[in-house]
Each structure stands twice: as C-alpha cells, then as structure tokens.
Scaffold this motif. Structure first.
Motif, mmCIF file in Angstrom:
data_model
loop_
_atom_site.group_PDB
_atom_site.id
_atom_site.type_symbol
_atom_site.label_atom_id
_atom_site.label_comp_id
_atom_site.label_asym_id
_atom_site.label_seq_id
_atom_site.Cartn_x
_atom_site.Cartn_y
_atom_site.Cartn_z
ATOM 1 N N PRO A 269 12.098 10.024 4.928
ATOM 2 C CA PRO A 269 10.915 9.645 4.150
ATOM 3 C C PRO A 269 11.257 8.591 3.114
ATOM 4 O O PRO A 269 12.253 8.738 2.384
ATOM 5 N N PRO A 270 10.465 7.536 3.005
ATOM 6 C CA PRO A 270 10.722 6.535 1.972
ATOM 7 C C PRO A 270 10.402 7.092 0.596
ATOM 8 O O PRO A 270 9.587 8.008 0.442
ATOM 9 N N GLU A 271 11.043 6.539 -0.421
ATOM 10 C CA GLU A 271 10.780 7.009 -1.783
ATOM 11 C C GLU A 271 9.310 6.817 -2.159
ATOM 12 O O GLU A 271 8.755 7.575 -2.959
ATOM 13 N N GLY A 272 8.684 5.794 -1.579
ATOM 14 C CA GLY A 272 7.282 5.548 -1.873
ATOM 15 C C GLY A 272 6.379 6.702 -1.486
ATOM 16 O O GLY A 272 5.310 6.900 -2.080
ATOM 17 N N TYR A 273 6.803 7.460 -0.494
ATOM 18 C CA TYR A 273 6.056 8.651 -0.068
ATOM 19 C C TYR A 273 5.974 9.661 -1.214
ATOM 20 O O TYR A 273 4.912 10.226 -1.502
ATOM 21 N N TYR A 274 7.083 9.873 -1.899
ATOM 22 C CA TYR A 274 7.119 10.819 -3.009
ATOM 23 C C TYR A 274 6.396 10.273 -4.242
ATOM 24 O O TYR A 274 5.657 10.997 -4.919
ATOM 25 N N THR A 275 6.611 9.001 -4.540
ATOM 26 C CA THR A 275 5.981 8.447 -5.741
ATOM 27 C C THR A 275 4.471 8.329 -5.573
ATOM 28 O O THR A 275 3.722 8.503 -6.542
ATOM 29 N N ALA A 276 4.003 8.048 -4.345
ATOM 30 C CA ALA A 276 2.559 7.967 -4.111
ATOM 31 C C ALA A 276 1.905 9.327 -4.367
ATOM 32 O O ALA A 276 0.834 9.417 -4.998
ATOM 33 N N PHE A 277 2.550 10.384 -3.887
ATOM 34 C CA PHE A 277 2.036 11.736 -4.126
ATOM 35 C C PHE A 277 2.037 12.061 -5.620
ATOM 36 O O PHE A 277 1.040 12.550 -6.166
ATOM 37 N N ALA A 278 3.147 11.784 -6.279
ATOM 38 C CA ALA A 278 3.253 12.092 -7.708
ATOM 39 C C ALA A 278 2.243 11.288 -8.523
ATOM 40 O O ALA A 278 1.622 11.819 -9.461
ATOM 41 N N ASP A 279 2.064 10.023 -8.180
ATOM 42 C CA ASP A 279 1.097 9.191 -8.907
ATOM 43 C C ASP A 279 -0.321 9.751 -8.757
ATOM 44 O O ASP A 279 -1.089 9.786 -9.730
#
Length: 388
Positions: free
Chosen positions: A61-71
C-alpha cells in the motif's frame, strides 16, 4: 453526478442472491446494505488506470493510502489518526471476528446492544464466546441505552468485550458524546475491551454529529475502532477496511493473530479505490447523502399519510430505514406479507434481535423509483387486506 445502476444479472447479492435467503428470485431488492449507485468518478478513473497498466503482481500500500484516510477522518470527524495505529482487514465483519479472537478467550462473555447488525452476534457465537444481549430501550421508535442495565449485564456476566455500533445499525441512532463517554466509562471501570464499528460514520444527518468513540475521552487502552470506505463509497467488493489500534499492547496482540493467518495486506484495487475515494470523492458523497435523506423524507411522509400507525424511526445515521408495522401485522405474518404480497426483499427485524419481531429494515441507497415502489406496495397491500 450520481448514477443509478440496475444491478440485476451482475452477481449482486442484493438482487441476484435472493434465492438463498428468500427461497426465490425476482423481488425488489431493499435489503443488503450496499448501494445501487456507481461509485465516485475519481474511483472509477483510478481503477481504470490500474487496469490499463495491465500488471497485477505483488503490491504494497502506498503511504498516500494511509494519509488519505487520516485526512478524511480529521476533516470530517476531527479524529487525528496516527499512521502507526492502522492495520488492514478485508472488511469490518472480518475485523470483528479477528478482534473477538484477539481481545477475548473461549467462553468469555461479549456484550452487544440489541437489535444490532446480526454479524455481531455471529462473531460472538462462531468464535465460541458467550453472547450477552442488552436490549435498547424503544420508546415509540426512539432508541436509547439503559445504562444501569448495561452495567448490570456487564458485572453479572463478567463481560470481557463490548461491540459498539456507532452510528447504530439498524435503528439509525447517532450516539451523543455523553452517551459514548458513559458507556466507555462503565467498560473501563470493569476492564471491558470495546470494539467500535464506525463503518456508517459518514452517514449522519443534521442536526446530529458523529463523535468517534476514540475522541470523547481517554480510552486508548480499551478501545479498537473499525472503519472502511466500503459504505461511504460503495466499495465492499474491493475488500478493504481499517483497524485502528492506538494502544501498543493491543496492536501487538492483533499483529500476532494476523501473522498466524497471513492476513496482513490486501489487493491493489482496494488500496487504489480507497485512496482515490478519500482524496477526490467528497462532492460525490455529499450528493449521495442528500439523495438518501430525500429518499427517507419521501418514504417517511408517504407512510405517515397512508399508514399513520406505522412507527418510522428517525433517521439520524446510516442509510437504512427502520419501520415497525406491529399495528397492522402480527409477527408471523411479516414474511408472507412483504415477500409474497408486496414482492419485496427486506431485512426482517427479528434477524437483528428478539425485540424487533414486527419491524423491517429498508435500504434507502437506491433510486427514488424503487423507494416509491416499495412503500406504495406496502400501503396498497395493507389496504387490500382491510388493515388500513
């Protein structure tokens, strides 16, 4: 932007999987909690790029996957999610089962607030735990928790875990911050772990506000939260959900179980769909939520006029309508009436708990035409029977 799809013939559980549950096909599908709308254009475009690339090998999973969810959680709910807290599960129901195994032992007691989403009870029974049902108080269709009974049930049964549904499916309650604090304080006092299913957290209607359980006090040592884009963006088939474990000790326990199951990561389509949805799907989702609210208002007003003794529970959260027809039908009549006379596939209240014998759940995440067909069939057939 919102596009209705006739899903018949697509392998859809709600439309094509009726025979297994109802013994026949061809009913108007108003049950399984997914939508008859295409997902957001940004998701379809992102998935198309993956397909066009043509390689479906091993991916992380790309880091953007986690940051998009957190945002998304921060912007929508004021919940600051730390990347290191996040773990993968194919779906919230899988997560429920994994967490019951992680947080309790065989024959431990696990409490639910009934009536509630039936996989909660299944997760308890199927893992050889003891099911404790604390019935919600039903005051003319308005539901609340009897906190004295809640604590008494915990103490008398030595409950080890509580599965919280927030917003509550099927009764559509959005718990206040005070209600959440009081339940969580009781759990903390009795050393009860809490599994919070917040999959419907985006479907909350004014003037109500969703409060993430993790934000109402200091409960990290007892609380695990499950969330997913699957309800918000109609992505259940992408099999992607989040387990949020702020406590390091609970994370270690969960990681150890996942390791034995080799269930630590998902597929590229789920990661891509989730990130795209959280990054670019806000406008689509807001339109969807408005459509669902308008469907509810239409159905509520129609039933209030045509069948004034039907008890329609206020829709505070979820996209599921909860209606009590006890003034018109006996419990033994429900299935014949809705299936054979009205030709509807609905969720029956008894599936969710013993106290809901004359209640049905209707899925509002569909076209206005389907909603109108459903409620008009109910009124027409009750009148034909001389009941209304």
């Amino acid at each position: 932007m919102l596009e209705y799809v006739d899903r018949r013939g697509t392998g859809c559980e709600k439309w094509d999987g009726q025979k297994k549950t109802f013994g026949e096909s061809g009913l108007l599908g108003m049950w399984v909690a997914d939508m008859d709308f295409k997902t957001a254009p940004c998701v379809r475009q992102a998935l198309a790029r993956v397909v066009d690339a043509g390689v479906f090998g091993y991916n992380f999973p790309p880091e953007g996957y986690y940051t998009a969810f957190a945002d998304w959680q921060w912007e929508r709910h004021g919940y600051a999610v730390d990347r290191k807290w996040l773990r993968f599960t194919p779906g919230v129901v899988t997560g429920l089962n994994l967490l019951v195994q992680t947080l309790t032992e065989v024959q431990d007691a696990v409490l639910i607030l009934s009536p509630v989403y039936y996989p909660f009870a299944n997760a308890v029974r199927n893992n050889d735990r003891r099911l404790i049902e604390c019935d919600l108080v039903n005051d003319g269709g308005a539901y609340s928790v009897d906190l004295e009974k809640f604590e008494r049930d915990i103490a008398e049964n030595d409950v080890r875990a509580f599965i919280l549904c927030s917003p509550h499916n099927p009764v559509g309650r959005v718990w206040s911050s005070e209600e959440l604090r009081r339940m969580l304080d009781i759990c903390k006092a009795h050393d009860v772990k809490v599994i919070a299913d917040e999959i419907h957290n985006d479907f909350v209607f004014e003037p109500h506000t969703h409060h993430c359980a993790a934000t109402v006090g200091s409960y990290d040592d007892i609380l695990v939260t499950l969330m997913s884009p699957s309800k918000t963006f109609n992505l259940a088939g992408c099999q992607n959900a989040f387990v949020i474990l702020p406590d390091e000790g609970l994370r270690r326990q969960f990681d150890a179980l996942q390791k034995t199951l080799a269930m630590t990561s998902g597929n590229v389509f789920g990661y891509v769909a989730a990130e795209a949805a959280y990054r670019g799907g806000a406008a689509w989702f807001d339109e969807l939520k408005q459509t669902i609210w308008e469907n509810f208002v239409f159905a509520r007003d129609y039933l209030t006029e045509q069948l004034p003794q039907a008890v329609v529970t206020e829709l505070q959260g979820t996209y599921l309508m909860w209606i009590d027809f006890g003034a018109y039908l006996a419990p033994a009549e429900l299935e014949d009436f809705f299936q054979h006379r009205c030709r509807l596939a609905v969720d029956y209240g008894r599936w969710f708990g013993k106290s809901a014998q004359t209640i049905i759940r209707l899925n509002l995440a569909t076209s206005r035409e389907n909603v109108q067909t459903a409620v008009s069939a109910i009124a027409r057939e009750l009148k034909a029977m001389g009941r209304a």
